[in-house]
Design an enzyme around this catalytic site. Structure first.
Site, mmCIF file in Angstrom:
data_model
loop_
_atom_site.group_PDB
_atom_site.id
_atom_site.type_symbol
_atom_site.label_atom_id
_atom_site.label_comp_id
_atom_site.label_asym_id
_atom_site.label_seq_id
_atom_site.Cartn_x
_atom_site.Cartn_y
_atom_site.Cartn_z
ATOM 1 N N CYS A 199 -7.915 -2.162 5.987
ATOM 2 C CA CYS A 199 -7.731 -0.878 6.029
ATOM 3 C C CYS A 199 -6.139 -0.595 5.785
ATOM 4 O O CYS A 199 -5.457 -1.039 6.578
ATOM 5 C CB CYS A 199 -8.220 -0.171 6.944
ATOM 6 S SG CYS A 199 -7.999 1.729 6.764
ATOM 7 N N HIS B 240 -16.426 2.916 2.524
ATOM 8 C CA HIS B 240 -15.240 2.822 3.239
ATOM 9 C C HIS B 240 -14.682 4.083 3.338
ATOM 10 O O HIS B 240 -14.145 4.711 4.435
ATOM 11 C CB HIS B 240 -14.527 1.637 3.039
ATOM 12 C CG HIS B 240 -13.362 1.381 3.549
ATOM 13 N ND1 HIS B 240 -13.053 0.288 4.485
ATOM 14 C CD2 HIS B 240 -12.193 2.334 3.784
ATOM 15 C CE1 HIS B 240 -11.917 0.462 5.041
ATOM 16 N NE2 HIS B 240 -11.387 1.542 4.590
ATOM 17 N N GLU B 241 -14.405 4.735 2.128
ATOM 18 C CA GLU B 241 -13.593 5.875 1.931
ATOM 19 C C GLU B 241 -14.370 7.098 2.437
ATOM 20 O O GLU B 241 -13.588 8.040 3.226
ATOM 21 C CB GLU B 241 -13.237 6.059 0.384
ATOM 22 C CG GLU B 241 -12.604 4.823 -0.099
ATOM 23 C CD GLU B 241 -11.638 4.336 0.711
ATOM 24 O OE1 GLU B 241 -11.311 3.160 0.390
ATOM 25 O OE2 GLU B 241 -10.684 4.934 1.413
HETATM 26 O O1 LIG Z 1 -9.421 3.288 2.923
HETATM 27 C C1 LIG Z 1 -8.744 2.507 2.012
HETATM 28 N N1 LIG Z 1 -8.276 1.417 2.413
HETATM 29 O O2 LIG Z 1 -7.899 1.368 3.648
HETATM 30 C C2 LIG Z 1 -7.994 0.237 1.688
HETATM 31 C C3 LIG Z 1 -8.909 -0.832 1.847
HETATM 32 C C4 LIG Z 1 -10.273 -0.178 1.179
HETATM 33 C C5 LIG Z 1 -11.337 -1.379 1.463
HETATM 34 C C6 LIG Z 1 -11.048 -2.720 1.989
HETATM 35 C C7 LIG Z 1 -12.198 -3.462 2.123
HETATM 36 C C8 LIG Z 1 -13.677 -3.068 1.743
HETATM 37 C C9 LIG Z 1 -13.683 -1.798 1.327
HETATM 38 C C10 LIG Z 1 -12.794 -0.802 1.234
HETATM 39 NI NI NI Z 2 -9.407 2.297 4.997
#
Ligand SMILES: OCN(O)CCCc1ccccc1
Ligand code: NI
Length: 186
Positions: free
Chosen positions: A113, A156-157
């Protein structure tokens, strides 16, 4: 433009808050911020720009991560075969998962993240497939059915809009243990 200085890190209270529904019509400021979120992702995936501005590569970004507590997410998942044509790219307002598969999946490497400056090892189990509804930048309602990596990123978002971090899903006792019917994606 959004840079890493604009992205709040764990410990900042806004990452634990529930973001508010966006009201339409959007103000110019809201539209501009949403577009800047998508541009950040594209910049972060561009070798030159990411190097110049020291951007961490990202495939998604949620408004709370720039301390904007409204339900806006940007997703830009590149297609490794053809970088010019992303696998999935969207700015979503008020995204809502309407239904999802029983089947679950997780990334073999776990997740990271942009708001977390450390590795947190472990499987993050999510729905394999989701049907979602959202409003786009023109105020039109859109529907999307996602699977594999785009589905993981969107979940995730949406978690960020509800104050949930990816590591909240990790089994603290046995981070790399999952039920045998969970599809581990590499
Ligand atoms: O919130 C977005 N962020 O922190 C960037 C990483 C996004 C992400 C990374 C791995 C699996 C799903 C989503
Ligand atoms: Ni994230």
């Amino acid at each position: 433009m959004i840079t890493m200085d604009d992205i709040i890190r764990e410990g900042h209270p806004s990452l634990k808050k529930v973001a508010k529904e966006v009201m339409f019509p959007l103000t110019e400021e809201q539209k501009q911020k949403a577009e800047e979120m998508l541009q950040f992702l594209k910049n972060s995936q561009d070798a030159e720009i990411s190097e110049k501005y020291q951007l961490r590569g990202g495939v998604g970004l949620a408004a709370p991560q720039i301390d904007w507590l409204e339900r806006v997410i940007a997703v830009h998942v590149p297609n490794v075969e053809n970088p010019d044509e992303p696998l999935f790219s969207a700015v979503m307002m008020n995204p809502k998962i309407l239904s999802h598969s029983v089947e679950e999946t997780c990334l073999s490497e776990g997740e990271g993240c942009l708001s977390v400056d450390r590795e947190v090892p472990g499987y993050v189990v999510r729905h394999s497939r989701i049907s979602l509804e959202y409003t786009d930048l023109n105020g039109e309602t859109q529907k999307a059915r996602l699977r594999k990596y785009p589905a993981i990123v969107v979940q995730h978002e949406i978690d960020h809009l509800n104050g949930i971090m990816f590591y909240d899903h990790i089994n603290a006792k046995e981070p790399w243990k999952v039920a045998d019917d969970v599809n581990i994606m590499s």
